[in-house]
Design a protein around this motif. Structure first.
Motif, PDB file in Angstrom:
ATOM      1  N   LYS A  36       0.852  -1.190   0.000  1.00  0.00           N
ATOM      2  CA  LYS A  36       0.000   0.000   0.000  1.00  0.00           C
ATOM      3  C   LYS A  36       0.889   1.241   0.000  1.00  0.00           C
ATOM      4  CE  LYS A  36      -3.504  -2.466   2.710  1.00  0.00           C
ATOM      5  NZ  LYS A  36      -4.244  -2.517   4.003  1.00  0.00           N
ATOM      6  N   PRO A  37       1.534   1.538  -1.130  1.00  0.00           N
ATOM      7  CA  PRO A  37       2.466   2.671  -1.169  1.00  0.00           C
ATOM      8  C   PRO A  37       1.751   4.012  -1.054  1.00  0.00           C
ATOM      9  CG  PRO A  37       2.150   1.772  -3.379  1.00  0.00           C
ATOM     10  CD  PRO A  37       1.443   0.855  -2.440  1.00  0.00           C
ATOM     11  N   SER A  38       2.436   4.988  -0.451  1.00  0.00           N
ATOM     12  CA  SER A  38       1.871   6.333  -0.359  1.00  0.00           C
ATOM     13  C   SER A  38       2.063   7.061  -1.681  1.00  0.00           C
ATOM     14  CB  SER A  38       2.562   7.124   0.762  1.00  0.00           C
ATOM     15  OG  SER A  38       3.869   7.516   0.347  1.00  0.00           O
ATOM     16  N   GLN A  39       1.212   8.041  -1.928  1.00  0.00           N
ATOM     17  CA  GLN A  39       1.326   8.821  -3.158  1.00  0.00           C
ATOM     18  C   GLN A  39       2.636   9.608  -3.183  1.00  0.00           C
ATOM     19  OE1 GLN A  39      -0.445   8.997  -5.919  1.00  0.00           O
ATOM     20  NE2 GLN A  39      -2.003   7.522  -5.288  1.00  0.00           N
ATOM     21  N   GLY A  40       3.157   9.953  -2.015  1.00  0.00           N
ATOM     22  CA  GLY A  40       4.423  10.664  -1.968  1.00  0.00           C
ATOM     23  C   GLY A  40       5.584   9.797  -2.414  1.00  0.00           C
ATOM     24  N   SER A  41       5.631   8.553  -1.934  1.00  0.00           N
ATOM     25  CA  SER A  41       6.689   7.632  -2.359  1.00  0.00           C
ATOM     26  C   SER A  41       6.558   7.310  -3.841  1.00  0.00           C
ATOM     27  CB  SER A  41       6.628   6.343  -1.531  1.00  0.00           C
ATOM     28  OG  SER A  41       6.982   6.595  -0.185  1.00  0.00           O
ATOM     29  N   LEU A  42       5.327   7.210  -4.317  1.00  0.00           N
ATOM     30  CA  LEU A  42       5.101   6.953  -5.741  1.00  0.00           C
ATOM     31  C   LEU A  42       5.528   8.152  -6.585  1.00  0.00           C
ATOM     32  CD1 LEU A  42       1.619   5.187  -5.692  1.00  0.00           C
ATOM     33  CD2 LEU A  42       3.848   4.156  -6.094  1.00  0.00           C
ATOM     34  N   PHE A  43       5.295   9.354  -6.070  1.00  0.00           N
ATOM     35  CA  PHE A  43       5.725  10.553  -6.766  1.00  0.00           C
ATOM     36  C   PHE A  43       7.243  10.525  -6.947  1.00  0.00           C
ATOM     37  CE2 PHE A  43       7.432  14.858  -6.672  1.00  0.00           C
ATOM     38  CZ  PHE A  43       6.656  15.520  -7.603  1.00  0.00           C
ATOM     39  N   HIS A  44       7.941  10.160  -5.893  1.00  0.00           N
ATOM     40  CA  HIS A  44       9.400  10.092  -5.961  1.00  0.00           C
ATOM     41  C   HIS A  44       9.832   9.017  -6.958  1.00  0.00           C
ATOM     42  CE1 HIS A  44      13.551  10.361  -4.443  1.00  0.00           C
ATOM     43  NE2 HIS A  44      13.575   9.082  -4.736  1.00  0.00           N
ATOM     44  N   ALA A  45       9.203   7.824  -6.895  1.00  0.00           N
ATOM     45  CA  ALA A  45       9.560   6.740  -7.810  1.00  0.00           C
ATOM     46  C   ALA A  45       9.274   7.122  -9.257  1.00  0.00           C
ATOM     47  CB  ALA A  45       8.793   5.474  -7.441  1.00  0.00           C
ATOM     48  N   ARG A 176      18.481  10.050  -6.619  1.00  0.00           N
ATOM     49  CA  ARG A 176      19.570   9.115  -6.447  1.00  0.00           C
ATOM     50  C   ARG A 176      19.099   7.753  -5.947  1.00  0.00           C
ATOM     51  NH1 ARG A 176      24.395  11.664  -6.163  1.00  0.00           N
ATOM     52  NH2 ARG A 176      25.206   9.591  -6.572  1.00  0.00           N
ATOM     53  N   SER A 177      17.862   7.670  -5.489  1.00  0.00           N
ATOM     54  CA  SER A 177      17.326   6.422  -4.959  1.00  0.00           C
ATOM     55  C   SER A 177      15.888   6.270  -5.437  1.00  0.00           C
ATOM     56  CB  SER A 177      17.384   6.425  -3.429  1.00  0.00           C
ATOM     57  OG  SER A 177      16.737   5.288  -2.907  1.00  0.00           O
ATOM     58  N   TYR A 178      15.507   5.045  -5.765  1.00  0.00           N
ATOM     59  CA  TYR A 178      14.161   4.787  -6.283  1.00  0.00           C
ATOM     60  C   TYR A 178      13.113   4.966  -5.194  1.00  0.00           C
ATOM     61  CZ  TYR A 178      10.511   2.154  -8.845  1.00  0.00           C
ATOM     62  OH  TYR A 178       9.374   1.764  -9.490  1.00  0.00           O
ATOM     63  N   TYR A 179      13.482   4.630  -3.944  1.00  0.00           N
ATOM     64  CA  TYR A 179      12.498   4.655  -2.863  1.00  0.00           C
ATOM     65  C   TYR A 179      12.840   5.723  -1.826  1.00  0.00           C
ATOM     66  CZ  TYR A 179       9.917   3.354   1.319  1.00  0.00           C
ATOM     67  OH  TYR A 179       9.104   3.382   2.427  1.00  0.00           O
ATOM     68  N   ILE A 180      11.871   6.522  -1.461  1.00  0.00           N
ATOM     69  CA  ILE A 180      11.957   7.458  -0.350  1.00  0.00           C
ATOM     70  C   ILE A 180      10.673   7.302   0.468  1.00  0.00           C
ATOM     71  CG2 ILE A 180      11.840   9.895   0.315  1.00  0.00           C
ATOM     72  CD1 ILE A 180      14.599   9.168  -0.400  1.00  0.00           C
ATOM     73  N   SER A 181      10.815   7.162   1.770  1.00  0.00           N
ATOM     74  CA  SER A 181       9.645   6.995   2.630  1.00  0.00           C
ATOM     75  C   SER A 181       8.941   8.326   2.821  1.00  0.00           C
ATOM     76  CB  SER A 181      10.075   6.440   3.989  1.00  0.00           C
ATOM     77  OG  SER A 181       8.973   6.365   4.866  1.00  0.00           O
ATOM     78  N   THR A 182       7.628   8.318   2.617  1.00  0.00           N
ATOM     79  CA  THR A 182       6.810   9.508   2.884  1.00  0.00           C
ATOM     80  C   THR A 182       5.555   9.069   3.629  1.00  0.00           C
ATOM     81  OG1 THR A 182       5.620   9.356   0.783  1.00  0.00           O
ATOM     82  CG2 THR A 182       7.626  10.685   0.801  1.00  0.00           C
ATOM     83  N   PRO A 183       4.948   9.955   4.414  1.00  0.00           N
ATOM     84  CA  PRO A 183       3.777   9.580   5.229  1.00  0.00           C
ATOM     85  C   PRO A 183       2.603   9.098   4.369  1.00  0.00           C
ATOM     86  CG  PRO A 183       4.676  11.685   5.939  1.00  0.00           C
ATOM     87  CD  PRO A 183       5.362  11.348   4.656  1.00  0.00           C
ATOM     88  N   LYS A 184       1.937   8.056   4.813  1.00  0.00           N
ATOM     89  CA  LYS A 184       0.767   7.561   4.093  1.00  0.00           C
ATOM     90  C   LYS A 184      -0.493   8.340   4.457  1.00  0.00           C
ATOM     91  CE  LYS A 184       2.476   2.827   3.561  1.00  0.00           C
ATOM     92  NZ  LYS A 184       2.234   1.386   3.811  1.00  0.00           N
ATOM     93  N   GLU A 185      -0.505   8.899   5.676  1.00  0.00           N
ATOM     94  CA  GLU A 185      -1.725   9.569   6.135  1.00  0.00           C
ATOM     95  C   GLU A 185      -1.845  10.997   5.610  1.00  0.00           C
ATOM     96  OE1 GLU A 185       1.597  10.228   9.043  1.00  0.00           O
ATOM     97  OE2 GLU A 185       0.736   8.510   7.980  1.00  0.00           O
ATOM     98  N   LEU A 186      -0.781  11.505   4.999  1.00  0.00           N
ATOM     99  CA  LEU A 186      -0.803  12.873   4.480  1.00  0.00           C
ATOM    100  C   LEU A 186      -1.726  12.977   3.264  1.00  0.00           C
ATOM    101  CD1 LEU A 186       0.557  15.682   4.817  1.00  0.00           C
ATOM    102  CD2 LEU A 186       2.241  14.938   3.132  1.00  0.00           C
ATOM    103  N   VAL A 187      -2.488  14.069   3.199  1.00  0.00           N
ATOM    104  CA  VAL A 187      -3.327  14.323   2.029  1.00  0.00           C
ATOM    105  C   VAL A 187      -2.474  15.081   1.012  1.00  0.00           C
ATOM    106  CG1 VAL A 187      -5.396  15.429   1.133  1.00  0.00           C
ATOM    107  CG2 VAL A 187      -5.417  14.399   3.421  1.00  0.00           C
ATOM    108  N   TYR A 188      -2.098  14.405  -0.055  1.00  0.00           N
ATOM    109  CA  TYR A 188      -1.204  15.006  -1.041  1.00  0.00           C
ATOM    110  C   TYR A 188      -2.012  15.855  -2.030  1.00  0.00           C
ATOM    111  CZ  TYR A 188       2.458  12.027   0.795  1.00  0.00           C
ATOM    112  OH  TYR A 188       3.365  11.433   1.621  1.00  0.00           O
ATOM    113  N   PRO A 189      -1.417  16.946  -2.486  1.00  0.00           N
ATOM    114  CA  PRO A 189      -2.152  17.840  -3.402  1.00  0.00           C
ATOM    115  C   PRO A 189      -2.391  17.190  -4.757  1.00  0.00           C
ATOM    116  CG  PRO A 189       0.150  18.509  -3.232  1.00  0.00           C
ATOM    117  CD  PRO A 189      -0.063  17.434  -2.197  1.00  0.00           C
ATOM    118  N   GLN A 190      -3.292  17.785  -5.508  1.00  0.00           N
ATOM    119  CA  GLN A 190      -3.690  17.247  -6.804  1.00  0.00           C
ATOM    120  C   GLN A 190      -2.506  17.137  -7.761  1.00  0.00           C
ATOM    121  OE1 GLN A 190      -6.672  16.076  -7.098  1.00  0.00           O
ATOM    122  NE2 GLN A 190      -6.451  15.355  -9.228  1.00  0.00           N
TER     123      GLN A 190
END
Length: 470
Positions: A36-45, A176-190
């Protein structure tokens, strides 16, 4: 609609990118997203993929343009070159995402995570619960529903705003890295959600465009061989193909993983056992059985027979390990096709006056053994074996004992319509060996001329392997 063309400005840009070193992604990095990846980590990937893939594509365009002895001028080779160049153009043309919130921008870029990165890398993937295993593998025309060196220890690079190595191509803030941890509970902007969707859509189109690459390269090299009256490929061409196909596996792995992670986040492909296209609990028996069913069906369709040679599978039902099911399916499918063809054609030679439907075909045996380091799969047939003098040739590209060669086929170049021939490509074994070696495994062959052949597929159980970048 006018045909796409490679312009001089685009070629110059590609060659600038080809001077930049590629960045590897380990299996461990790919699984840290969890199911269940967060949208923030997916944004980075997604951002990493958009910046890393053009570098990888540029290296392959340059390689295709510098092939020796006129091979680069073959129309099929130029077709593949254009596919890679067009995909490069599409990725480098994507607009950079704009995040208005400075704190959020820092979070998404990984600046806030750097202090905790080492701790995060030591965290194992979340445990998987046993859910349904519906799975669809689609690659190189195979659709099934349902390295060379020891990799160095993974290190963590400091995230910086501008990598000096990228200055001359204008690549700002490289990931420099494919994965960066970001909060899952955060409401990410559009803007974050829309960027992830845009990248997923673009990568899906690119992946489909390249479906027929292996067969198209085969057509080009076979045509070149014919024009030059070459019986076999020299070592330099074989080395190029090893390098090219291994890189292609890495490119498609990165594309496929990024697409699948985004699909999981959107709820289109949810399964606790999977992180993208990597299954944390790959059930070997189920995947091998899928490959058996697909290979036997393809065999029956090709030879127009009611029943392909039987395949007996000996495998522990509960044998599971972390792997990419699509890779395993591909390797077993290709290996088994060779055994099915050899069995049928050897029996036809032994019984020339008997209809194939009336011949009792000996079974092919697949035996799976579990070790501490490897899981080994042996495919054993009674297909007459291979002459000892021909053993080295089976690892060269486009060597095939099939009577019907690739030149007799005309695979479609249209997106999503390509279907490979059952035999005659001459890439099955060497290509499957690359899939095995991609994650530190191997593929070996022992044959008894006049009887049959045993193929041993070694799969590494160690999840710390990194990409063997070329």
């Amino acid at each position: 609609m006018s045909a796409w063309k490679l312009t001089k400005p685009l070629r110059d840009k590609i060659y600038r990118y080809a001077t930049v070193k590629q960045t590897g992604v380990s299996l461990r990095q790919m699984t840290q997203f969890g199911s269940k990846p967060s949208q923030g980590s997916l944004f980075h990937a997604s951002h990493f993929a958009v910046h890393e893939l053009p570098i990888r594509l540029s290296h392959r365009v340059k390689d295709l343009e510098t092939l020796p002895n006129g091979l680069a001028k073959e129309p099929a080779i130029q077709t593949v070159r254009n596919w890679y160049a067009q995909s490069f153009e599409e990725l480098t043309s994507l607009p950079e995402p704009e995040i208005a919130d400075r704190e959020l921008e820092k979070l998404l870029s990984g600046e806030k995570q750097y202090e905790e990165t080492e701790k995060l890398l030591q965290t194992p993937p979340s445990s998987a619960s046993s859910h349904g295993r519906e799975f669809e593998f689609s690659d190189d025309g195979i659709v099934i529903k349902r390295h060379p060196k020891e990799a160095p220890e993974e290190t963590v690079d400091e995230v910086i705003d501008l990598n000096p190595a990228h200055r001359h191509i204008g690549l700002l803030k490289p990931r420099r890295s494919y994965y960066i941890s970001t909060p899952k509970e955060l409401v990410y902007p559009q803007e974050v959600l829309e960027y992830n969707k845009l990248v997923t859509k673009t990568l899906t189109k690119i992946k489909r465009r390249h479906d027929a690459t292996v067969a198209t390269i085969a057509r080009g090299v076979q045509s070149w061989k014919r024009k030059n009256n070459f019986t076999y490929l020299d070592n330099s061409v074989n080395q190029f193909l090893d390098k090219f196909y291994l890189s292609r596996i890495g490119i498609r792995m990165l594309i496929g993983q990024t697409i699948a992670l985004n699909q999981q986040a959107q709820g289109n492909m949810y399964n606790d056992d999977y992180v993208g296209i990597i299954c944390l609990r790959t059930n070997v028996m189920e995947i091998v059985q899928d490959a058996i069913d697909a290979a036997r069906f393809a065999c029956e369709e090709h030879y127009d027979i009611m029943e392909a040679p039987p395949v007996q599978l000996y495998c522990p039902e509960d044998l599971e390990f972390m792997y990419v099911p699509g890779h395993l399916v591909h390797m077993i499918f290709e290996t088994l096709k060779n055994s099915l063809r050899a069995t049928i054609e050897f029996q036809q030679r032994l019984h020339p006056d008997t209809d194939i439907e009336d011949i009792t075909l000996p079974p092919i045996k697949i035996i799976v053994a579990e070790g501490l380091e490897d899981i080994t799969i042996k495919v054993s047939d009674e297909g007459g074996g291979i002459p000892r003098s021909a053993i080295p040739l089976v690892w060269t590209y486009f060597y095939t004992s099939a009577e019907q060669k690739i030149e007799e086929y005309d695979p479609s170049y249209s997106s999503g319509t390509f279907k490979p021939p059952f035999m005659g490509l001459g890439v099955g074994l060497p290509h499957s060996r690359l899939y095995a070696r991609y994650f530190s495994g191997d593929l070996k062959l022992i044959s008894m001329e006049g009887y049959g052949t045993d193929v041993y597929l070694h799969l590494s159980r160690l999840s710390s392997s990194s990409e063997p970048l070329q």
